[in-house]
Design a protein around this motif. Structure first.
Motif, PDB file in Angstrom:
ATOM      1  N   HIS A 136      30.647  66.288  58.206  1.00  0.00           N
ATOM      2  CA  HIS A 136      31.441  65.178  58.576  1.00  0.00           C
ATOM      3  C   HIS A 136      31.150  63.890  57.749  1.00  0.00           C
ATOM      4  CE1 HIS A 136      33.660  62.316  61.426  1.00  0.00           C
ATOM      5  NE2 HIS A 136      32.716  61.723  61.442  1.00  0.00           N
ATOM      6  N   ILE A 137      32.076  63.651  57.494  1.00  0.00           N
ATOM      7  CA  ILE A 137      31.945  61.966  56.731  1.00  0.00           C
ATOM      8  C   ILE A 137      32.529  61.030  57.466  1.00  0.00           C
ATOM      9  CG2 ILE A 137      32.263  60.856  54.528  1.00  0.00           C
ATOM     10  CD1 ILE A 137      30.218  63.183  54.149  1.00  0.00           C
ATOM     11  N   GLY A 138      31.770  59.829  57.913  1.00  0.00           N
ATOM     12  CA  GLY A 138      32.261  58.755  58.858  1.00  0.00           C
ATOM     13  C   GLY A 138      33.729  57.952  58.078  1.00  0.00           C
ATOM     14  N   ALA A 139      34.363  57.673  58.929  1.00  0.00           N
ATOM     15  CA  ALA A 139      35.815  56.799  58.605  1.00  0.00           C
ATOM     16  C   ALA A 139      35.222  55.334  58.290  1.00  0.00           C
ATOM     17  CB  ALA A 139      36.616  56.964  59.774  1.00  0.00           C
ATOM     18  N   GLU A 140      35.752  54.881  57.278  1.00  0.00           N
ATOM     19  CA  GLU A 140      35.438  53.709  56.752  1.00  0.00           C
ATOM     20  C   GLU A 140      35.869  52.569  57.523  1.00  0.00           C
ATOM     21  OE1 GLU A 140      36.423  53.697  52.634  1.00  0.00           O
ATOM     22  OE2 GLU A 140      35.183  55.365  52.198  1.00  0.00           O
ATOM     23  N   ASN A 141      36.983  52.716  58.243  1.00  0.00           N
ATOM     24  CA  ASN A 141      37.692  51.686  59.103  1.00  0.00           C
ATOM     25  C   ASN A 141      38.467  52.294  59.948  1.00  0.00           C
ATOM     26  OD1 ASN A 141      40.274  52.211  57.520  1.00  0.00           O
ATOM     27  ND2 ASN A 141      39.435  51.068  55.838  1.00  0.00           N
ATOM     28  N   GLY A 142      39.359  51.575  60.979  1.00  0.00           N
ATOM     29  CA  GLY A 142      40.249  51.976  61.826  1.00  0.00           C
ATOM     30  C   GLY A 142      39.735  52.382  63.310  1.00  0.00           C
ATOM     31  N   PRO A 143      40.332  53.301  63.995  1.00  0.00           N
ATOM     32  CA  PRO A 143      40.145  53.698  65.241  1.00  0.00           C
ATOM     33  C   PRO A 143      38.961  54.645  65.486  1.00  0.00           C
ATOM     34  CG  PRO A 143      42.420  53.562  65.259  1.00  0.00           C
ATOM     35  CD  PRO A 143      41.884  53.059  63.798  1.00  0.00           C
TER      36      PRO A 143
END
Length: 211
Positions: free
Chosen positions: A146-153
């Motif tokens: 899993h690679i974390g989201a950079e922005n958003g919900p």
């Protein structure tokens, strides 16, 4: 960012061992099969780090020589049962080992596979560096994670969920930049591929080639 400690991870996965296959088997199936396909493409001798209950072992080609390591004795007991059950003579060894301090000589493997491991270790960068150490020149480090989201919900959710996730033994907010910075600092690897994986691209298959 809070710390993950080795003792806590070990205890967590020992507790998960009896039900791990049932809970996580299908969720991680696509990523697991994709990493195995890449490892079999390379062939030779492969190290599977975080082999867990050995779910992956019977999916590898029987011509691929396997070594599996995990920090959890409970997980490895199930993996050993699987080796016996399926007659997996291509599995050379299964051993309790810290992923950051692998007890193998330099340049021992044609490929290192680490499925859903990097977000669950206390020191990801040092762990990745030891993976590369045991690779032969031209060998591949094959990750699915899993690679974390950079922005958003999704980013907001991951940050809110992080304290609970750490108690389960992993970090949900792990950013891609950490891998970029590690590779640049290491200097001995080249990114070969980053491929989104189901469900909905939350996971990525990532391949590095050792120079």
């Amino acid at each position: 960012m809070g710390d993950i400690n080795l003792e806590g991870v070990t205890k967590t996965y020992d507790r998960w061992a009896p039900i791990y296959d049932f809970v996580f088997g299908k969720v991680f199936d696509e990523g697991r099969r994709s990493t195995i396909a890449e490892a079999d493409r390379i062939g030779g001798r492969v190290l599977d780090v975080g082999v867990g209950t050995g779910l992956s072992l019977s999916d590898y080609s029987r011509t691929t020589k396997l070594c599996g390591v995990d920090i959890s004795e409970g997980m490895l007991r199930k993996a050993q049962q699987r080796v016996r059950e399926f007659g997996l003579t291509n599995v050379e060894t299964l051993a309790v080992m810290d992923a950051k301090q692998l007890a193998f000589k330099d340049a021992s493997f044609d490929a290192v596979v680490a499925q859903y491991v990097i977000t669950a270790v206390p020191d990801p960068e040092a762990t990745l560096t030891d993976f590369v150490r045991v690779l032969k020149p031209g060998g591949e480090l094959i990750l699915v994670n899993h690679i974390g989201a950079e922005n958003g919900p999704r980013r907001a959710f991951e940050l809110a969920f992080a304290p609970l996730a750490r108690r389960l033994g992993w970090r949900p907010e792990f950013p891609w930049d950490r891998l970029v910075n590690w590779a640049a600092k290491h200097g001995g690897v080249t990114l070969a591929e980053r491929r989104p994986m189901p469900p909905m691209g939350h996971f990525s298959l990532i391949r590095y080639r050792k120079s």
